[in-house]
Every structure is written in structure tokens, then in C-alpha cells.
Design a protein around this motif. Structure first.
Motif, PDB file in Angstrom:
ATOM      1  N   GLY A   1       0.799  -1.238   0.000  1.00  0.00           N
ATOM      2  CA  GLY A   1       0.000   0.000   0.000  1.00  0.00           C
ATOM      3  C   GLY A   1       0.819   1.270   0.000  1.00  0.00           C
ATOM      4  N   GLY A   2       2.109   1.162   0.323  1.00  0.00           N
ATOM      5  CA  GLY A   2       2.992   2.328   0.299  1.00  0.00           C
ATOM      6  C   GLY A   2       2.611   3.411   1.284  1.00  0.00           C
ATOM      7  N   ILE A   3       2.745   4.640   0.849  1.00  0.00           N
ATOM      8  CA  ILE A   3       2.562   5.775   1.745  1.00  0.00           C
ATOM      9  C   ILE A   3       1.128   5.883   2.259  1.00  0.00           C
ATOM     10  CG2 ILE A   3       1.973   7.539   0.031  1.00  0.00           C
ATOM     11  CD1 ILE A   3       4.019   9.358   1.506  1.00  0.00           C
ATOM     12  N   ASP A   4       0.165   5.370   1.471  1.00  0.00           N
ATOM     13  CA  ASP A   4      -1.231   5.415   1.922  1.00  0.00           C
ATOM     14  C   ASP A   4      -1.410   4.631   3.210  1.00  0.00           C
ATOM     15  OD1 ASP A   4      -1.892   6.961  -0.239  1.00  0.00           O
ATOM     16  OD2 ASP A   4      -2.629   5.291  -1.452  1.00  0.00           O
ATOM     17  N   GLU A   5      -0.705   3.514   3.317  1.00  0.00           N
ATOM     18  CA  GLU A   5      -0.788   2.710   4.544  1.00  0.00           C
ATOM     19  C   GLU A   5      -0.119   3.423   5.710  1.00  0.00           C
ATOM     20  OE1 GLU A   5      -2.396  -0.049   5.344  1.00  0.00           O
ATOM     21  OE2 GLU A   5      -3.296  -0.028   3.356  1.00  0.00           O
ATOM     22  N   LEU A   6       0.972   4.119   5.449  1.00  0.00           N
ATOM     23  CA  LEU A   6       1.631   4.885   6.511  1.00  0.00           C
ATOM     24  C   LEU A   6       0.706   5.987   7.028  1.00  0.00           C
ATOM     25  CD1 LEU A   6       5.287   5.306   5.144  1.00  0.00           C
ATOM     26  CD2 LEU A   6       4.425   3.631   6.797  1.00  0.00           C
ATOM     27  N   VAL A   7       0.001   6.621   6.116  1.00  0.00           N
ATOM     28  CA  VAL A   7      -0.948   7.671   6.517  1.00  0.00           C
ATOM     29  C   VAL A   7      -2.067   7.074   7.357  1.00  0.00           C
ATOM     30  CG1 VAL A   7      -2.643   9.355   5.695  1.00  0.00           C
ATOM     31  CG2 VAL A   7      -0.453   9.143   4.549  1.00  0.00           C
ATOM     32  N   SER A   8      -2.556   5.921   6.955  1.00  0.00           N
ATOM     33  CA  SER A   8      -3.626   5.263   7.717  1.00  0.00           C
ATOM     34  C   SER A   8      -3.175   4.968   9.136  1.00  0.00           C
ATOM     35  CB  SER A   8      -4.045   3.958   7.021  1.00  0.00           C
ATOM     36  OG  SER A   8      -4.608   4.218   5.763  1.00  0.00           O
ATOM     37  N   LEU A   9      -1.925   4.526   9.270  1.00  0.00           N
ATOM     38  CA  LEU A   9      -1.389   4.260  10.604  1.00  0.00           C
ATOM     39  C   LEU A   9      -1.272   5.547  11.413  1.00  0.00           C
ATOM     40  CD1 LEU A   9       1.441   1.647   9.914  1.00  0.00           C
ATOM     41  CD2 LEU A   9      -0.743   1.245  11.069  1.00  0.00           C
ATOM     42  N   TYR A  10      -0.839   6.624  10.755  1.00  0.00           N
ATOM     43  CA  TYR A  10      -0.686   7.913  11.426  1.00  0.00           C
ATOM     44  C   TYR A  10      -2.033   8.434  11.913  1.00  0.00           C
ATOM     45  CZ  TYR A  10       0.932  12.732  12.160  1.00  0.00           C
ATOM     46  OH  TYR A  10       1.239  13.950  12.710  1.00  0.00           O
ATOM     47  N   VAL A  11      -3.051   8.329  11.059  1.00  0.00           N
ATOM     48  CA  VAL A  11      -4.401   8.758  11.428  1.00  0.00           C
ATOM     49  C   VAL A  11      -4.939   7.902  12.567  1.00  0.00           C
ATOM     50  CG1 VAL A  11      -6.796   8.933  10.642  1.00  0.00           C
ATOM     51  CG2 VAL A  11      -4.941   9.726   9.154  1.00  0.00           C
ATOM     52  N   LYS A  12      -4.703   6.588  12.494  1.00  0.00           N
ATOM     53  CA  LYS A  12      -5.192   5.682  13.541  1.00  0.00           C
ATOM     54  C   LYS A  12      -4.529   5.992  14.879  1.00  0.00           C
ATOM     55  CE  LYS A  12      -5.981   0.805  14.673  1.00  0.00           C
ATOM     56  NZ  LYS A  12      -7.416   1.018  14.942  1.00  0.00           N
ATOM     57  N   PHE A  13      -3.238   6.334  14.837  1.00  0.00           N
ATOM     58  CA  PHE A  13      -2.543   6.678  16.075  1.00  0.00           C
ATOM     59  C   PHE A  13      -3.248   7.824  16.783  1.00  0.00           C
ATOM     60  CE2 PHE A  13       0.309   9.216  18.604  1.00  0.00           C
ATOM     61  CZ  PHE A  13       0.985   8.279  19.361  1.00  0.00           C
ATOM     62  N   HIS A  14      -3.581   8.882  16.029  1.00  0.00           N
ATOM     63  CA  HIS A  14      -4.221  10.039  16.654  1.00  0.00           C
ATOM     64  C   HIS A  14      -5.629   9.710  17.151  1.00  0.00           C
ATOM     65  CE1 HIS A  14      -1.257  13.241  16.103  1.00  0.00           C
ATOM     66  NE2 HIS A  14      -0.910  12.605  15.000  1.00  0.00           N
ATOM     67  N   GLU A  15      -6.312   8.863  16.444  1.00  0.00           N
ATOM     68  CA  GLU A  15      -7.640   8.443  16.902  1.00  0.00           C
ATOM     69  C   GLU A  15      -7.539   7.697  18.224  1.00  0.00           C
ATOM     70  OE1 GLU A  15      -9.757   7.869  12.486  1.00  0.00           O
ATOM     71  OE2 GLU A  15      -9.017   6.135  13.619  1.00  0.00           O
ATOM     72  N   GLU A  16      -6.574   6.772  18.292  1.00  0.00           N
ATOM     73  CA  GLU A  16      -6.411   5.963  19.506  1.00  0.00           C
ATOM     74  C   GLU A  16      -5.818   6.780  20.653  1.00  0.00           C
ATOM     75  OE1 GLU A  16      -7.556   2.918  19.889  1.00  0.00           O
ATOM     76  OE2 GLU A  16      -8.320   2.982  17.845  1.00  0.00           O
TER      77      GLU A  16
END
Length: 567
Positions: free
Chosen positions: A190-205
Motif C-alpha cells: 500500500g505504500g505511503i497510503d498505509e503509513l498515513v492510515s497508521l498515522y491517522v489511527k494513532f491520533h484516533e487511539e
């Protein structure tokens, strides 16, 4: 028109000197007073005499009358006094000379050499690693590269630096997120899109569990101390990010000379901190190390946090010192959001206080913010339009138009990409860089009116005409006013280059391209070119089309647009 203005200015100065009325004026200051009347019936060039009224102690009409005969030169067909203005009409012989000059110089028309032997460093684009390119990154990227191309056009040796945001606590957050919710194969796929998803999830959690922020700081501290596993992950995140960014840069035709990001200066900052101490510029304030800028009406510049860690000013000062030592720049330009203006003013002042004379050569070029339908961009909330998605939508739209109107077009995919990406860039650079932009997708993708595709199509039209012509023509007499008006617009190109450079404003070139296209299309619809009855008239019009072709081609490259010969 520059040469004409200078010649007129010298004639006016000579008249004033003869009457001992120059009052310290020189030809350059007089040349800058000339204006272009809004209505061509009022003349081609106007001298506003009221600007001399106070110095000469005379009424503007009286001054105009006194100067009228001194501008009777071959380049001027006639003069007219209107109020306090001395209006001048350009002769056909002058226009013919300019047309010949443009064709003789070709793609070098409009170039200057005053930058020869001088070096300009430009810091632009500089995305934060592990975050995607979105519409908010477009400004620094295309404004920065346009300024690089403009300075190269003026003879400067330019160094483009992509100062990557590859350091900071966001990597601690990403490392934590990866270890909790990520896996290697998914991210590779998934490349950078997956990294962004992880970054967004971190802030949510993290909103539910604040301890995650503490864990992120711990992981970044380990990274700062070169923990093997964290360094490995960090390098991997950068590699994935650069692979994605390179696709966008390729679409824009952008290459950088250096990708040295924030991390590159980590081992160079202690020397800067020590120098600030030795020069007694740094003081403690509630445990933090600062440079007090109160006497300059600015808040203190933070150099070290209470825990001794560095901040953005420390890194930027270190980077500037490194660039001066290694590139010996004559000017170092930073293209960033206007929201960072105070930050740059602060650390520029610190460099000055460190007694580095080159502090005067540091230039911040700010640009306005971008919002989407009035809402602020934010990666962590997902309120962004990714640049790759925006480009893809625009390219698809162009591809559909080509399929409908020119299905047999060779290299149609390349053309669709050039025109589609160019449409977005042109739309953005049609605004003053300092202006805040509310990005409306429908407007950006509109190809109606004064747009990038209209300009690209006009250029393609000139290519088509020239491909069908037996030669590039030659200078002859003008037989239609649209011919004259087109040459007048083309003659302004060098001035537009200087204006864009002095104001650090690519919009000047974008708007000028539209002026050229509009003037050419008026000429095209008014005059037969290839089918002109008279051979001399035909050759003149082909020659004029060839000049337009040269100007548009070079102007496009100055604003990050790839010209296409067919659409």
C-alpha cells in the motif's frame, strides 16, 4: 519594450539636463515611470508627467509639451498629449525589429545574463516524510520550482533543495502505530497510503489513550540515540515516501539537487548551539535556551527545549550555515506558508546577530493557505485532497476529451498527463502566491475560459500551423492591427521576466501567457495565415506565429508546465 523605455528615458533625461531640471533623476528612475495605457487608442506607451510636476514646479500638461519633441525618434510613430500624459504610439518599423529579434533569439528570447557567476539556493517542496502529497503541498512545490526556473533563465546557477521533514516526534508515533497495528507486507503493497492510515489511527487511539503519546516520545528518543531497530524502520519509511514523491515530481518535471532533510543537520546543530553561547546570544528562560528578540519586537527564538532537545530554528540555522559553507550562495530562498513568516523572521535575525553578513541574503517567500470548501487541511483527520488523485481526475478528463475529439492522437497518454497536470498547476499559479485559496474541485478541473488547457491548445495550434508551413517565414509589413497588437504583447516578455523575479511571483508569467494566447487567437481569427493571398503577408504571419511559439514554449517551462505540440 525595455530597450524602448530606456531610449525614451535617456532622451527625456537629456532634455531635463539641458534645462538643468534633472533634479538628481537618472535614466533608470525615469524608465520606471512609463506606463501602458489601458486603452490602445490612448497610445502604446505613456509618460505620466505629473510625477515630475513637484520637482519641475510646472503643470503636467506644460511638462508634456516640453518633452514631446524630444521623443520624436524612429521607434515612435506619433505622440499625443492628454492631460498630464505624454502618449506615444509605436512605429511599425520598431515592431518589425522586435519580431525579428524574437525569431533570431528563438527560445533564448527573454533570457538575461545578470545572474552569471552567482548562485541561488532554493529550499522548496520539503514534504513531511510518511505523509502524502496533498493540495496543500502544491504551492511550495510549483512556486519554488518556478522561481528556480526563472532564476536560471536570468543566468543564475541554481541549487534546488528538498529539505525533507524526516525528523521529529511524528516518527515516534509512526513506529508505535506500526508495531501495534501494521505489518510489513501491507505497507510494502500500500505504500505511503498505509503509513498515513497508521498515522491517522494513532491520533484516533491517542484521544482515547493518552499514554500512546508518551510511548511515541520514548520511541523517538530511542531513534535520536540511534537504536538499530528504530533507525531501520525510519529509513524504510523514508524510502517508501520518496518512491511516492518521485512520481509526483516526475509528472511536474521537477528534479532536486539535494534531498538533505532535517536529520542531515543533527550532528551540525551542537556547533551552532555552542557558537550562540560563546557569542552570549543565548539565555535561559524557564529552563529553555532562547535568543531574546524583544528589542526587535519579536517573541524569543527558541533554540533548545528544557530537556536540551533542538527545535526548528536550531535546525534551520544549522542548514543555512552548511549551505553557505558548501554552496557559497548569493541568495538563499525559502518557499513556505505565510504562517511561518514569524519563524523565518526570528531565525534570520538570529543569524544576523551572530554577525554573519550573509544574513541579508536569506529570503522568505511566503504563500497563502489552501482550504477545501472553506475547511482547513489536516492529514490527521483525513481532510485533504491527495495530489495524485487530483492529477488523476484531471488527466482522465483530458483523456476523455482526446478520445472524443482526436481519437487517433499519437502518445495520447503523455499528452493527457501533460495537459491534465498542467491544468491544475496553471489554475493554482493564476492566483497571487500570497492569496489564500479556497480550493474548489470543479473550478480546478474546469477547462473553460482562461485556463491551462486553453493555453496548451493555443500553443498546439501554433505548432500545427508551423508544421504545415514550408518555412518559418520572414519579417514584412503589417497589414492588420491584430498583428501589431500581438507583437506589442510579445515585446513585453523580458519585462515580465524581470517583474516575476523581483516580486518572486510566478503569477506574472501565468497571466502573461494568457495575454499572449488571447492576442494570438484574436490574430488567428482575424487573419488568414497559411492561406493569405499575398506571399509577403503570409510569410510575415508565419513569422509572427513562430515568435508566439517560442515565447509560449519557454514561458510554460517557467511555470512547471510541459508544452505539447498536439492535443
Amino acid at each position: 519594450m525595455l530597450k524602448l523605455k530606456n531610449k525614451l528615458a535617456e532622451a527625456i533625461l537629456a532634455r531635463l539636463d539641458a534645462k538643468n531640471d534633472a533634479h538628481g533623476l537618472d535614466s533608470d528612475s525615469i524608465a520606471q515611470m512609463f506606463e501602458y495605457p489601458p486603452d490602445r487608442t490612448m497610445g502604446d506607451v505613456a509618460f505620466p508627467c505629473f510625477k515630475l510636476s513637484k520637482a519641475l514646479r510646472a503643470a503636467p500638461p506644460q511638462i508634456a509639451a516640453m518633452l514631446a519633441d524630444c521623443v520624436e525618434i524612429p521607434e515612435i510613430a506619433k505622440t499625443d498629449i492628454a492631460g498630464g500624459y505624454l502618449n506615444m504610439f509605436i512605429s511599425d518599423s520598431y515592431l518589425s525589429e522586435r519580431l525579428s529579434e524574437i525569431n533570431m533569439l528563438g527560445d533564448n528570447y527573454g533570457r538575461f545574463d545578470f545572474g552569471a557567476g552567482k548562485t541561488i539556493v532554493l529550499d522548496y517542496s520539503s514534504p513531511n516524510v510518511a505523509k502524502p502529497f496533498h493540495i496543500g503541498h502544491l504551492g511550495t512545490t510549483v512556486i519554488g520550482h518556478s522561481l528556480k526556473m526563472l532564476h536560471e533563465f536570468a543566468g543564475y546557477d541554481c541549487i534546488g533543495i528538498n529539505h525533507l521533514g524526516d525528523w521529529g516526534t511524528q516518527f515516534g508515533k509512526l513506529i508505535v502505530a506500526y508495531r501495534l497495528w501494521g505489518d510489513h507486507e501491507t505497507i510494502e503493497r500500500g505504500g505511503i497510503d498505509e503509513l498515513v492510515s497508521l498515522y491517522v489511527k494513532f491520533h484516533e487511539e491517542a484521544e482515547k489513550d493518552a499514554s500512546l503519546n508518551d510511548r511515541a516520545r520514548e520511541e523517538f528518543t530511542k531513534l535520536e540515540h540511534f537504536d538499530d531497530e528504530n533507525i531501520k524502520l525510519w529509513k524504510w519509511f523514508i524510502e517508501i515516501s520518496l518512491a511516492e514523491y518521485s512520481k509526483t515530481y516526475k509528472q511536474l518535471g521537477i528534479e532536486f539537487d539535494s534531498y538533505n532533510g532535517e536529520s542531515f543537520y543533527s550532528d551540525k546543530m551542537p556547533a551552532i548551539v555552542e557558537e550562540l553561547r560563546e557569542k552570549k546570544l543565548m539565555t535561559l528562560d524557564d529552563g529553555a535556551s532562547i535568543v531574546n528578540l524583544e528589542e526587535f519586537n519579536m517573541p524569543p527564538c527558541l533554540i533548545l527545549k528544557r530537556d536540551g532537545s533542538t527545535l526548528y530554528p536550531t535546525r534551520d540555522i544549522s542548514a543555512a550555515k552548511y549551505r553557505k559553507d558548501n554552496y557559497n550562495f548569493d541568495k538563499c530562498i525559502y518557499v513556505t506558508s505565510a504562517g511561518q513568516s514569524l519563524h523565518f523572521a526570528q531565525w534570520f535575525k538570529v543569524v544576523e546577530l551572530m554577525c554573519y553578513e550573509w544574513a541579508k541574503d536569506l529570503v522568505h517567500v511566503p504563500y497563502g493557505t489552501v482550504s477545501i470548501n472553506g475547511e482547513k487541511l489536516a492529514t490527521r483527520t483525513g481532510n485533504v485532497i491527495l495530489l495524485k488523485d487530483l492529477f488523476a481526475m484531471s488527466i482522465d478528463k483530458v483523456r476523455g476529451i482526446i478520445k472524443e475529439k482526436n481519437p487517433d492522437l499519437e502518445n495520447s497518454d503523455e499528452v493527457a498527463e501533460a495537459v491534465g497536470v498542467g491544468a491544475i498547476v496553471f489554475h493554482y499559479l493564476s492566483n497571487s502566491r500570497i492569496k489564500d485559496i479556497n480550493f474548489v474541485l470543479e473550478d480546478a478541473l474546469s477547462f473553460e475560459g482562461n485556463t491551462g488547457p486553453y493555453s496548451q491548445y493555443t500553443y498546439a495550434r501554433t505548432c500545427s500551423i508551423l508544421n504545415k508551413a514550408a518555412s518559418t517565414g520572414g519579417a514584412g509589413e503589417f497589414t492588420d492591427d491584430t498583428e501589431r497588437e500581438l507583437v506589442k504583447v510579445l515585446a513585453k516578455y523580458p519585462e515580465k521576466i524581470l517583474s516575476a523575479l523581483s516580486d518572486y511571483e510566478p503569477m506574472v508569467i501565468t497571466r502573461y501567457i494568457l495575454d499572449v494566447c488571447n492576442a494570438f487567437n484574436r490574430f488567428y481569427h482575424s487573419c488568414q495565415i497559411l492561406n493569405a493571398d499575398d506571399e509577403s503577408v503570409k510569410n510575415t504571419r508565419i513569422y509572427l506565429t513562430n515568435a508566439v511559439n517560442h515565447v509560449l514554449k519557454t514561458a510554460f517551462t517557467l511555470i512547471c508546465i510541459k508544452p505539447t505540440e498536439k492535443i
